[in-house]
Structures are given as C-alpha cells and as structure tokens.
Design a protein around this motif. Structure first.
Motif, PDB file in Angstrom:
ATOM      1  N   ARG A  97      12.550  -3.118   3.591  1.00 17.60           N
ATOM      2  CA  ARG A  97      11.652  -2.084   3.078  1.00 17.60           C
ATOM      3  C   ARG A  97      12.438  -0.928   2.438  1.00 17.60           C
ATOM      4  O   ARG A  97      12.190   0.242   2.684  1.00 17.60           O
ATOM      5  CB  ARG A  97      10.716  -1.564   4.180  1.00 17.60           C
ATOM      6  N   LYS A 113       0.812  -1.228   0.000  1.00 14.57           N
ATOM      7  CA  LYS A 113       0.000   0.000   0.000  1.00 14.57           C
ATOM      8  C   LYS A 113       0.839   1.269   0.000  1.00 14.57           C
ATOM      9  O   LYS A 113       0.365   2.347  -0.364  1.00 14.57           O
ATOM     10  CB  LYS A 113      -0.931   0.015   1.220  1.00 14.57           C
ATOM     11  N   ASP A 114       2.128   1.148   0.396  1.00 14.78           N
ATOM     12  CA  ASP A 114       3.024   2.300   0.405  1.00 14.78           C
ATOM     13  C   ASP A 114       3.823   2.409  -0.885  1.00 14.78           C
ATOM     14  O   ASP A 114       4.709   3.259  -1.004  1.00 14.78           O
ATOM     15  CB  ASP A 114       3.994   2.210   1.593  1.00 14.78           C
TER      16      ASP A 114
END
Length: 254
Positions: A217, A167-168
């Motif tokens: 990430r 979603k990011d």
C-alpha cells in the motif's frame, strides 16, 4: 528535486530516418521530444535532469554537448578553426546523460541514476510522453500522500491498460477495459529516495516494482485530467506537429 527521464529504448518506428534514432530524439516542431519534456518541467522551476540513455545514447550526449550551437547562430572561421556564437541563446538547465545499456530494464536504468540523486526524492518521466501536467500539484500530492511512490494517472487514449484505484486513491493493479471513469498509467511518477530499497536491477518499474509496492500500500495516485499523449505512432507525431505549428500545443514549451 531532479527529474529522471527514461530515454533508453530501441530505435523509433515513428521517424523517417532509415538508420533509426532514439524515440526521445524524434522531433516535434524541429525540437526533440526530450526538449519538449524538459522545457515543460523548467517552466515549473525544475532545472536538473538525469537522462537514462541506451540506444544511440551518444546522439543524446551530442545534442546537449552542442546545445549552444543548435540554439544560436554561428560563424565558423575555417582559417583558424574558430567558432563564434551569436545570440548566445541557452537554457538554465543542468543535464546529466548516462549510458544505462542497450537492453536494460527500466528498473536497472533508474538504479544506475541513483549515484546522481544525492539522497533526494525525484520525479520519473518516460521519454516518449508529453503532457500539460501541473508539476507543482503532482509534487504537492506526493508530499500529502507520504507514500514511497505517487503515480500519475491520465485518461486513456484508446490503447492503454486501465488501472484500478481503491477507495483511498491507492494503486491496486491493472485490468483490461474502458469506461467513463477509467484511468491509465501516465508513466510519470514521484519517488521517495527509499524506493532504492525495493528496486532490483532487472525489474521493470511498471510491472514488478509497482506490483510489489502495491502489496505494501505504498503507491498513491494523482489523477491528471488534462492533456497527455504517449508518442507511439506516426499519427501521434503528426498530431503533435499540428498542435505546435498552429500554436495550439498544451504543454509549456515556448
């Protein structure tokens, strides 16, 4: 920011030459794929390139060493072995060609380019991918994301592995499948120089390194919805030839 082009693969299967040539040297419109890639980046003001060669790397070296001759008309005086160049057509490019080994991994090839990068962030482009990507927008996304690597995604051509995005907008692995909102790895990326702290010699960029950075990430994504084509088959080559001959090419090369 320099552009590193991976051009070390084994013989191309999309050329007619019996002895085989490096895929990035296969011609589209009488110019190597490498020339088309470089010309596109130069249109956005990127003029320094590091080409990581392997198979028949001397063919790539000779092409750039003799670039003036290829671009211009010449007169050769055989009596005194003197060559006169006419038109003097050239480009404002600085091209470094390095021999990174015949069977080196993509990670090893990038690692060997480190000495020429001078602690700078840099762009990676595979030597068989042509696109109309807006390089400035890609680099802006890289700076906004503040991650180690920003990976360009493109719409699938029908034979690519789909990637997952959270979603990011961060990269989170691969899967097989297809769909209207599917994206694939376009093999174009912008890297923070600190990537060398993670990069190991025998790793492949698209496998071990991406997966490792994903766990931290540290892989942002840039979605390119325009033209992108990996030149993998004779059909791909002919399609690009048709675009070029009819002045319908979408990348910046004229």
């Amino acid at each position: 920011m320099k552009v590193v082009i991976l051009a070390g693969g084994l013989p191309s299967s999309i050329a007619d030459e019996s002895e085989g040539i490096p895929k990035p040297m296969v011609e589209i419109g009488g110019r190597p794929i490498l020339w088309h890639i470089i010309k596109h980046y130069a249109a956005y003001g990127y003029n320094e390139f590091i080409i990581c060669g392997g198979y028949k790397v001397n063919m790539i070296k000779e092409y750039f060493n003799d670039f003036y001759s290829y671009q211009s008309d010449i007169t050769v005086d055989l009596r005194d072995n003197r060559i006169v160049l006419h038109n003097n057509i050239t480009e404002d490019w600085k091209v470094t060609v390095i021999d990174t080994g015949l069977r080196s991994s993509t990670g090893s090839r990038i690692k060997q380019a480190e000495q020429y990068l001078e602690n700078e962030n840099f762009i990676i482009n595979y030597g068989d991918c042509i696109s109309d990507i807006n390089v400035n927008h890609l680099v802006e996304k890289f700076h906004e994301a503040s991650k180690i690597l920003t990976l360009t995604l493109a719409k699938p051509s029908g034979r690519n592995v789909i990637v997952n995005i959270d979603k990011d907008g961060l990269y989170c692995g691969k899967e097989y499948g297809n769909g209207l909102d599917s994206w694939v790895n376009a093999n174009i990326m912008v890297c923070n120089y600190h990537i060398f702290e993670y990069l190991k010699d025998k790793e492949a960029l698209e496998k071990q390194l991406l997966e490792h950075l994903m766990q931290k990430r540290q892989v942002a994504t840039y979605r390119h919805g325009g033209f992108w084509m990996p030149v993998e088959t004779m059909r791909d080559r002919m399609e690009l030839e048709t675009m070029w001959s009819t002045y319908m090419e979408k990348w910046k090369a004229r």
